[in-house]
Write a protein that holds these residues in place. Structure first.
Motif, mmCIF file in Angstrom:
data_model
loop_
_atom_site.group_PDB
_atom_site.id
_atom_site.type_symbol
_atom_site.label_atom_id
_atom_site.label_comp_id
_atom_site.label_asym_id
_atom_site.label_seq_id
_atom_site.Cartn_x
_atom_site.Cartn_y
_atom_site.Cartn_z
ATOM 1 N N LEU A 29 0.838 -1.217 0.000
ATOM 2 C CA LEU A 29 0.000 0.000 0.000
ATOM 3 C C LEU A 29 0.866 1.258 0.000
ATOM 4 O O LEU A 29 0.582 2.243 -0.677
ATOM 5 N N ILE A 30 1.942 1.190 0.776
ATOM 6 C CA ILE A 30 2.825 2.350 0.907
ATOM 7 C C ILE A 30 3.529 2.660 -0.411
ATOM 8 O O ILE A 30 3.668 3.813 -0.813
ATOM 9 N N GLN A 31 3.884 1.590 -1.097
ATOM 10 C CA GLN A 31 4.515 1.773 -2.415
ATOM 11 C C GLN A 31 3.516 2.328 -3.425
ATOM 12 O O GLN A 31 3.771 3.318 -4.097
ATOM 13 N N THR A 32 2.358 1.695 -3.482
ATOM 14 C CA THR A 32 1.342 2.097 -4.468
ATOM 15 C C THR A 32 0.960 3.567 -4.293
ATOM 16 O O THR A 32 0.783 4.297 -5.269
ATOM 17 N N HIS A 33 0.812 3.995 -3.042
ATOM 18 C CA HIS A 33 0.337 5.364 -2.795
ATOM 19 C C HIS A 33 1.488 6.362 -2.583
ATOM 20 O O HIS A 33 1.250 7.498 -2.193
ATOM 21 N N GLU A 34 2.703 5.889 -2.838
ATOM 22 C CA GLU A 34 3.899 6.744 -2.749
ATOM 23 C C GLU A 34 3.989 7.493 -1.426
ATOM 24 O O GLU A 34 4.184 8.712 -1.393
ATOM 25 N N LEU A 35 3.826 6.740 -0.348
ATOM 26 C CA LEU A 35 3.912 7.336 0.995
ATOM 27 C C LEU A 35 5.374 7.263 1.447
ATOM 28 O O LEU A 35 5.763 6.461 2.284
ATOM 29 N N THR A 36 6.170 8.132 0.850
ATOM 30 C CA THR A 36 7.626 8.030 0.957
ATOM 31 C C THR A 36 8.172 8.369 2.344
ATOM 32 O O THR A 36 9.319 8.067 2.646
ATOM 33 N N LYS A 37 7.345 9.015 3.170
ATOM 34 C CA LYS A 37 7.845 9.364 4.507
ATOM 35 C C LYS A 37 7.799 8.186 5.477
ATOM 36 O O LYS A 37 8.317 8.267 6.589
ATOM 37 N N VAL A 38 7.149 7.095 5.068
ATOM 38 C CA VAL A 38 7.166 5.887 5.915
ATOM 39 C C VAL A 38 8.535 5.247 5.743
ATOM 40 O O VAL A 38 8.837 4.658 4.713
ATOM 41 N N THR A 39 9.373 5.394 6.765
ATOM 42 C CA THR A 39 10.748 4.906 6.652
ATOM 43 C C THR A 39 10.904 3.512 7.268
ATOM 44 O O THR A 39 11.826 2.793 6.934
ATOM 45 N N GLN A 40 9.988 3.179 8.195
ATOM 46 C CA GLN A 40 10.121 1.876 8.854
ATOM 47 C C GLN A 40 8.743 1.271 9.131
ATOM 48 O O GLN A 40 7.822 1.983 9.523
ATOM 49 N N ILE A 41 8.677 -0.043 8.946
ATOM 50 C CA ILE A 41 7.470 -0.780 9.346
ATOM 51 C C ILE A 41 7.931 -1.790 10.388
ATOM 52 O O ILE A 41 8.777 -2.640 10.099
ATOM 53 N N VAL A 42 7.420 -1.652 11.608
ATOM 54 C CA VAL A 42 7.843 -2.558 12.679
ATOM 55 C C VAL A 42 6.672 -3.468 13.056
ATOM 56 O O VAL A 42 5.519 -3.168 12.743
ATOM 57 N N THR A 43 6.995 -4.550 13.725
ATOM 58 C CA THR A 43 5.947 -5.467 14.177
ATOM 59 C C THR A 43 5.412 -4.996 15.518
ATOM 60 O O THR A 43 6.182 -4.782 16.459
ATOM 61 N N GLY A 44 4.095 -4.795 15.592
ATOM 62 C CA GLY A 44 3.467 -4.325 16.828
ATOM 63 C C GLY A 44 3.311 -5.452 17.834
ATOM 64 O O GLY A 44 3.800 -6.567 17.620
ATOM 65 N N GLY A 45 2.622 -5.152 18.929
ATOM 66 C CA GLY A 45 2.442 -6.155 19.988
ATOM 67 C C GLY A 45 0.980 -6.471 20.200
ATOM 68 O O GLY A 45 0.115 -6.055 19.421
ATOM 69 N N LYS A 46 0.710 -7.192 21.288
ATOM 70 C CA LYS A 46 -0.648 -7.647 21.576
ATOM 71 C C LYS A 46 -1.550 -6.472 21.953
ATOM 72 O O LYS A 46 -2.709 -6.413 21.570
ATOM 73 N N GLU A 47 -1.003 -5.530 22.707
ATOM 74 C CA GLU A 47 -1.755 -4.328 23.097
ATOM 75 C C GLU A 47 -1.268 -3.125 22.301
ATOM 76 O O GLU A 47 -0.100 -3.087 21.887
ATOM 77 N N ARG A 48 -2.137 -2.139 22.167
ATOM 78 C CA ARG A 48 -1.750 -0.909 21.466
ATOM 79 C C ARG A 48 -0.479 -0.315 22.062
ATOM 80 O O ARG A 48 0.421 0.135 21.350
ATOM 81 N N GLN A 49 -0.410 -0.321 23.392
ATOM 82 C CA GLN A 49 0.754 0.273 24.062
ATOM 83 C C GLN A 49 2.063 -0.383 23.612
ATOM 84 O O GLN A 49 3.071 0.293 23.408
ATOM 85 N N GLN A 50 2.021 -1.700 23.433
ATOM 86 C CA GLN A 50 3.229 -2.405 22.980
ATOM 87 C C GLN A 50 3.561 -2.023 21.536
ATOM 88 O O GLN A 50 4.726 -1.871 21.182
ATOM 89 N N SER A 51 2.533 -1.875 20.727
ATOM 90 C CA SER A 51 2.770 -1.489 19.326
ATOM 91 C C SER A 51 3.434 -0.112 19.273
ATOM 92 O O SER A 51 4.377 0.112 18.506
ATOM 93 N N VAL A 52 2.927 0.810 20.094
ATOM 94 C CA VAL A 52 3.511 2.154 20.132
ATOM 95 C C VAL A 52 4.971 2.078 20.574
ATOM 96 O O VAL A 52 5.854 2.692 19.961
#
Ligand code: CTP
Ligand code: MG
Length: 230
Positions: free
Chosen positions: A64-87
């Protein structure tokens, strides 16, 4: 007043009942998450976006990031079980001591103005949150019996973005993880540490898309926006 952003998008969207992560639901021609990221992509002060996603959905987000040219997304990390962990996973991917904004992937209708106000406030306070005064009367209820009616004049409904100095919020998340403390939002962890959190007046458009009827509201907002641009 440049800033980086962490966007948690690793939830399951259970309450949306769409059978998959609600971030991929289409609004007009774009998935919800693309609407959200696009606001940051087009903000000149946004330097870098870190996206926290579910382990199984990396490829889908990446494409999706490539298709929509969202070039400021520099990293995609794996989140956690809770939102707090993902953050926290997102925060760990960032270095230095800049201002960082945390913003829900499921909240696409926020403005550059509110983002900038939050980023600016984080220079002066330990944290800044966007919020709106509550419109409903709120009662405390126990087993369907009213216990008390809470004075509404001091109640605010909290949204994102929330803004912090990276070093402060990272350290506080580390502390929360160590002591297994889960807060209802990122600012609540900062408050628990006795630090000052500043409130920025947001607007009622900035809804979090949570249950199916929120999508009807979302599509109406987009229609309204389109008509006002014509
Ligand atoms: N989120 C996340 N990691 C989690 C849980 C939530 O990154 N483990 C993200 C969601 O993807 C969303 C934001 O946090 O962008 C706000 O959470 P919420 O609206 O509760 O989304 P979901 O957790 O996906 O929905 P639900 O609670 O209905 O399952
Ligand atoms: Mg959730």
């Amino acid at each position: 007043m440049k800033y980086s952003v962490v966007i948690p998008a690793a939830g399951q969207g259970k309450r949306m009942n769409a059978g998959r992560n609600k971030q991929f639901i289409m609004l007009e021609e774009k998935p919800i998450i693309v609407h959200t990221i696009s606001v940051f992509q087009s903000d000149e002060y946004c330097e870098e976006i870190v996206l926290a996603v579910n382990e199984r959905e990396h490829d889908e987000f990446r494409s999706l990031i490539q298709t929509h040219e969202l070039t400021k997304v520099t990293q995609i990390v794996t989140g956690g079980k809770e939102r707090q962990q993902s953050v926290y996973e997102g925060l760990k991917a960032l270095d230095g001591d800049k201002v960082v904004l945390i913003h829900d992937g499921a909240r696409p209708f926020f403005t550059h103005e509110v983002v900038r106000k939050a980023a600016q406030a984080a220079e002066y306070y330990d944290g800044a949150i966007v919020a709106v005064p509550v419109k409903d009367t709120i009662k405390q209820v126990d087993e369907l019996e009213v216990k008390q009616t809470i004075d509404r004049s001091s109640l605010w409904a909290v949204q994102t973005p929330q803004a912090f100095r990276l070093s402060v919020i990272k350290e506080i998340h580390r502390w929360a993880e160590l002591h297994q403390i889960v807060g209802t939002d990122d600012a609540s962890l900062v408050e628990m540490n006795g630090r000052s959190v500043h409130v920025i007046l947001g607007d009622y458009w900035n809804v979090k898309l949570t249950t199916p009827e929120d999508l009807i509201f979302a599509r109406a907002i987009l229609r309204e926006k389109k008509e006002s641009e014509m």
